[in-house]
Design a protein around this motif. Structure first.
Motif, PDB file in Angstrom:
ATOM      1  N   PRO A 176       0.880  -1.350   0.047  1.00  0.00           N
ATOM      2  CA  PRO A 176      -0.123   0.098   0.049  1.00  0.00           C
ATOM      3  C   PRO A 176       0.669   1.218   0.093  1.00  0.00           C
ATOM      4  CG  PRO A 176      -0.610  -1.320   1.987  1.00  0.00           C
ATOM      5  CD  PRO A 176       0.635  -1.871   1.238  1.00  0.00           C
ATOM      6  N   MET A 177       0.527   2.137  -0.902  1.00  0.00           N
ATOM      7  CA  MET A 177       1.154   3.430  -0.809  1.00  0.00           C
ATOM      8  C   MET A 177       0.370   4.970  -0.779  1.00  0.00           C
ATOM      9  SD  MET A 177       4.254   3.111  -3.478  1.00  0.00           S
ATOM     10  CE  MET A 177       5.179   1.357  -3.696  1.00  0.00           C
ATOM     11  N   ILE A 178       0.730   5.815  -0.192  1.00  0.00           N
ATOM     12  CA  ILE A 178       0.024   7.002  -0.287  1.00  0.00           C
ATOM     13  C   ILE A 178       0.741   8.000  -1.282  1.00  0.00           C
ATOM     14  CG2 ILE A 178      -0.880   8.803   0.812  1.00  0.00           C
ATOM     15  CD1 ILE A 178      -2.587   6.236   1.574  1.00  0.00           C
ATOM     16  N   ASP A 179       0.189   8.551  -2.255  1.00  0.00           N
ATOM     17  CA  ASP A 179       0.939   9.441  -3.182  1.00  0.00           C
ATOM     18  C   ASP A 179       2.168   8.728  -3.381  1.00  0.00           C
ATOM     19  OD1 ASP A 179      -1.281  10.947  -3.112  1.00  0.00           O
ATOM     20  OD2 ASP A 179      -0.377  12.166  -1.249  1.00  0.00           O
ATOM     21  N   GLY A 180       2.474   7.639  -3.764  1.00  0.00           N
ATOM     22  CA  GLY A 180       3.822   6.931  -4.063  1.00  0.00           C
ATOM     23  C   GLY A 180       4.598   6.834  -2.749  1.00  0.00           C
TER      24      GLY A 180
ATOM     25  N   ILE B 263      -1.792 -11.600  17.449  1.00  0.00           N
ATOM     26  CA  ILE B 263      -3.394 -12.301  17.471  1.00  0.00           C
ATOM     27  C   ILE B 263      -3.467 -12.670  15.835  1.00  0.00           C
ATOM     28  CG2 ILE B 263      -5.811 -11.850  17.529  1.00  0.00           C
ATOM     29  CD1 ILE B 263      -4.945  -9.808  19.792  1.00  0.00           C
ATOM     30  N   SER B 264      -3.106 -11.797  14.950  1.00  0.00           N
ATOM     31  CA  SER B 264      -3.328 -12.029  13.667  1.00  0.00           C
ATOM     32  C   SER B 264      -2.398 -13.497  13.154  1.00  0.00           C
ATOM     33  CB  SER B 264      -2.778 -10.999  12.758  1.00  0.00           C
ATOM     34  OG  SER B 264      -2.939 -11.236  11.264  1.00  0.00           O
ATOM     35  N   ALA B 265      -1.476 -13.512  13.522  1.00  0.00           N
ATOM     36  CA  ALA B 265      -0.578 -14.813  13.260  1.00  0.00           C
ATOM     37  C   ALA B 265      -1.246 -15.830  13.944  1.00  0.00           C
ATOM     38  CB  ALA B 265       0.793 -14.559  13.939  1.00  0.00           C
TER      39      ALA B 265
ATOM     40  N   THR C  70      -5.392  -8.180   7.310  1.00  0.00           N
ATOM     41  CA  THR C  70      -5.447  -7.683   8.680  1.00  0.00           C
ATOM     42  C   THR C  70      -5.225  -6.516   8.459  1.00  0.00           C
ATOM     43  OG1 THR C  70      -4.459  -9.834   9.575  1.00  0.00           O
ATOM     44  CG2 THR C  70      -4.386  -7.861  10.831  1.00  0.00           C
ATOM     45  N   ILE C  71      -6.197  -5.434   9.011  1.00  0.00           N
ATOM     46  CA  ILE C  71      -6.345  -3.988   8.741  1.00  0.00           C
ATOM     47  C   ILE C  71      -6.310  -3.401  10.203  1.00  0.00           C
ATOM     48  CG2 ILE C  71      -7.855  -2.287   7.896  1.00  0.00           C
ATOM     49  CD1 ILE C  71      -8.200  -3.655   5.730  1.00  0.00           C
ATOM     50  N   LEU C  72      -5.541  -2.412  10.621  1.00  0.00           N
ATOM     51  CA  LEU C  72      -5.687  -1.563  11.647  1.00  0.00           C
ATOM     52  C   LEU C  72      -6.398  -0.213  11.482  1.00  0.00           C
ATOM     53  CD1 LEU C  72      -3.212  -1.493  14.621  1.00  0.00           C
ATOM     54  CD2 LEU C  72      -4.498   0.733  13.729  1.00  0.00           C
ATOM     55  N   VAL C  73      -7.357   0.053  11.979  1.00  0.00           N
ATOM     56  CA  VAL C  73      -7.954   1.248  11.803  1.00  0.00           C
ATOM     57  C   VAL C  73      -8.201   1.957  13.350  1.00  0.00           C
ATOM     58  CG1 VAL C  73     -10.245   2.474  11.100  1.00  0.00           C
ATOM     59  CG2 VAL C  73      -9.555   0.262  10.000  1.00  0.00           C
TER      60      VAL C  73
ATOM     61  N   THR D   6      -2.828  -1.476   6.402  1.00  0.00           N
ATOM     62  CA  THR D   6      -2.894  -3.145   6.194  1.00  0.00           C
ATOM     63  C   THR D   6      -1.691  -3.700   6.649  1.00  0.00           C
ATOM     64  OG1 THR D   6      -4.193  -2.399   4.426  1.00  0.00           O
ATOM     65  CG2 THR D   6      -3.376  -4.647   4.295  1.00  0.00           C
ATOM     66  N   LEU D   7      -1.594  -4.852   7.014  1.00  0.00           N
ATOM     67  CA  LEU D   7      -0.625  -5.630   7.258  1.00  0.00           C
ATOM     68  C   LEU D   7       0.160  -6.301   6.359  1.00  0.00           C
ATOM     69  CD1 LEU D   7       1.340  -6.944   9.840  1.00  0.00           C
ATOM     70  CD2 LEU D   7      -0.351  -8.736   9.890  1.00  0.00           C
ATOM     71  N   GLU D   8       1.218  -6.073   5.855  1.00  0.00           N
ATOM     72  CA  GLU D   8       1.925  -6.932   4.823  1.00  0.00           C
ATOM     73  C   GLU D   8       2.616  -7.794   5.402  1.00  0.00           C
ATOM     74  OE1 GLU D   8       3.391  -7.928   1.643  1.00  0.00           O
ATOM     75  OE2 GLU D   8       4.848  -7.491   3.051  1.00  0.00           O
ATOM     76  N   PRO D   9       2.103  -9.057   5.273  1.00  0.00           N
ATOM     77  CA  PRO D   9       2.395 -10.169   5.935  1.00  0.00           C
ATOM     78  C   PRO D   9       3.883 -10.652   5.968  1.00  0.00           C
ATOM     79  CG  PRO D   9       0.672 -10.740   4.319  1.00  0.00           C
ATOM     80  CD  PRO D   9       0.982  -9.488   4.371  1.00  0.00           C
ATOM     81  N   SER D  10       4.626 -10.525   4.620  1.00  0.00           N
ATOM     82  CA  SER D  10       5.941 -11.016   4.635  1.00  0.00           C
ATOM     83  C   SER D  10       6.908  -9.845   5.287  1.00  0.00           C
ATOM     84  CB  SER D  10       6.209 -11.081   3.106  1.00  0.00           C
ATOM     85  OG  SER D  10       6.284  -9.805   2.527  1.00  0.00           O
ATOM     86  N   LEU D  11       6.387  -8.637   5.554  1.00  0.00           N
ATOM     87  CA  LEU D  11       7.152  -7.790   6.183  1.00  0.00           C
ATOM     88  C   LEU D  11       6.843  -7.898   7.566  1.00  0.00           C
ATOM     89  CD1 LEU D  11       7.014  -4.630   3.731  1.00  0.00           C
ATOM     90  CD2 LEU D  11       8.878  -6.507   3.924  1.00  0.00           C
ATOM     91  N   GLY D  12       5.437  -7.976   7.862  1.00  0.00           N
ATOM     92  CA  GLY D  12       5.047  -7.934   9.289  1.00  0.00           C
ATOM     93  C   GLY D  12       4.828  -6.461   9.732  1.00  0.00           C
ATOM     94  N   GLU D  13       4.819  -5.717   8.777  1.00  0.00           N
ATOM     95  CA  GLU D  13       4.667  -4.328   9.132  1.00  0.00           C
ATOM     96  C   GLU D  13       3.311  -3.808   8.594  1.00  0.00           C
ATOM     97  OE1 GLU D  13       5.921  -1.496  10.302  1.00  0.00           O
ATOM     98  OE2 GLU D  13       8.287  -2.277  10.330  1.00  0.00           O
ATOM     99  N   PHE D  14       2.552  -2.940   9.368  1.00  0.00           N
ATOM    100  CA  PHE D  14       1.410  -2.217   8.924  1.00  0.00           C
ATOM    101  C   PHE D  14       1.585  -1.095   8.297  1.00  0.00           C
ATOM    102  CE2 PHE D  14      -0.710  -4.330  12.688  1.00  0.00           C
ATOM    103  CZ  PHE D  14      -1.876  -4.914  12.260  1.00  0.00           C
TER     104      PHE D  14
END
Ligand code: AFP
Length: 342
Positions: A12-16, A51-53, A180-183, A194-202
């Motif tokens: 996911p990117m915001i304005d690149g 918890i997602s894992a 998995t989404i955190l709002v 959005t959780l990028e699962p391979s990086l483990g980063e939101f």
């Protein structure tokens, strides 16, 4: 969200730009802030990852199904509920940022053990909303709200939790769905990661989410209709027969997932009172109030049928409330119908 062309299209990117939740939280922090709220939100993101894992592996591990206990609401606790609850307490009680916690899964207010520093915030949460859906692989989520303590100089007390939703300093949810989404909102708009699962980063996926002014969905448990009062029947008829353009009906049975869909596309979620459940089913402190806070931050509204959910001062940490939440005019219409037939 712009679509990048350079092999990073899965991010996911915001304005690149790729923006991690850590970076976003730090950038959003007011200059005068100590950083405790930011750290609590970041810890909730970490809880969400863990918890997602676990939910992703739920079919593989021995964590599906009933744990054989009944929680304070008299409902069967699923194993994953207990696990999620445990993860949050273990992550949060020793950080020096909290003065106490309230969770759906424990009867009593959770005090911070004396050996740890006491912080200035209270965390209220439902570790796994919609947990009766766990065994069927349907979206579930963690809902949370954060309050400031009433008095920094006393140990955390139950009164710190009995504050109206208007006093929330932040609220959010983590939805374990197809992704998995955190709002969350800390009072300055609603943002999703959005959780990028391979990086483990939101990673930031949407800033300043607003309810669409052309709502698409309405959601309630139609099977409870035989117990509704006249006002609710008439409101349901209006949603089905009179709203233009026509709305679609969707009900998942995980409020957090129903809420998220309606936030994304516009709509209303209802869990009204019935004679059997005069206060409805949804818990005020850690389900209804945090979602109402998010709704208002996104231009929507949450009501108990006659007043804002955020105006209700809880008298019990586990109290329930009827809930109407979503696009403001749809919720106000519910109030109109319900009040006309009181
Ligand atoms: P569980 O966490 O016990 O599954 O309850 C979920 C919930 O509180 C809320 O998330 C749903 O919208 C609602 O209950 C569903 O209740 P009904 O089965 O009565 O429609």
């Amino acid at each position: 969200m712009s679509l990048p062309q350079n092999g990073l299209s899965h991010l996911p990117m915001i304005d690149g730009q790729i923006v991690t939740i850590e970076r976003f939280l730090l950038d959003s922090q007011p200059q005068y802030a100590k950083g405790d709220l930011t750290a609590i939100l970041y810890d909730m993101a970490l809880a969400g990852k863990i918890i997602s894992a676990q939910t992703r592996r739920a079919g593989l591990l021995d964590v599906l199904g009933l744990a054989g206990k009944v929680n304070v609401q008299g409902e069967s606790q699923q194993k994953l509920d207990l696990l999620a609850d445990d993860i949050i307490v273990r992550l949060m009680d020793h950080t020096g940022r909290l003065a106490g916690m309230v969770t759906e899964e424990r009867k009593e207010f959770i005090r911070i053990p004396e050996k740890y520093k006491k912080g200035s915030y209270i965390l209220v949460y439902d570790p796994l909303d919609g947990s009766s859906n766990i065994d069927t692989n349907i979206s579930i989520g963690t809902i949370f709200g954060i309050y400031r303590v009433l008095d920094d100089d006393t140990p955390g007390i139950i009164e710190d939790c009995l504050q109206p939703g208007q006093s929330l300093v932040a609220a959010g949810y983590i939805l374990y769905g197809t992704s998995t989404i955190l709002v969350y909102s800390a009072g300055n708009g609603v943002h999703s990661f959005t959780l990028e699962p391979s990086l483990g980063e939101f990673l930031l996926s949407q800033e300043n989410i607003r309810f669409s002014d052309k709502p698409v969905f309405y959601s309630y448990n139609h099977a409870r209709g035989r117990d509704w009062d006249k006002g609710m029947h008439q409101y349901a008829n209006w949603l089905r027969d009179e709203h233009t353009p026509k709305l679609s009906y969707r009900y998942i049975g995980s409020m957090v997932a129903d809420f998220h869909r309606n936030l994304t596309h516009g709509g209303v979620f209802c869990y009204p009172a019935t004679p059997e459940k005069p206060k409805g089913k949804i818990r005020l402190l850690y389900e209804a109030a945090p979602l109402a806070f998010l709704a208002e931050q996104a231009g929507g509204y949450g009501s108990d049928g006659s007043r804002s959910l955020l105006d209700i001062v809880p008298t019990d940490i586990h109290q329930r409330t009827p809930v109407f939440i979503g696009n403001r005019y749809l919720v106000e219409k519910a109030e109109e119908f319900l009040n006309a037939h009181k």
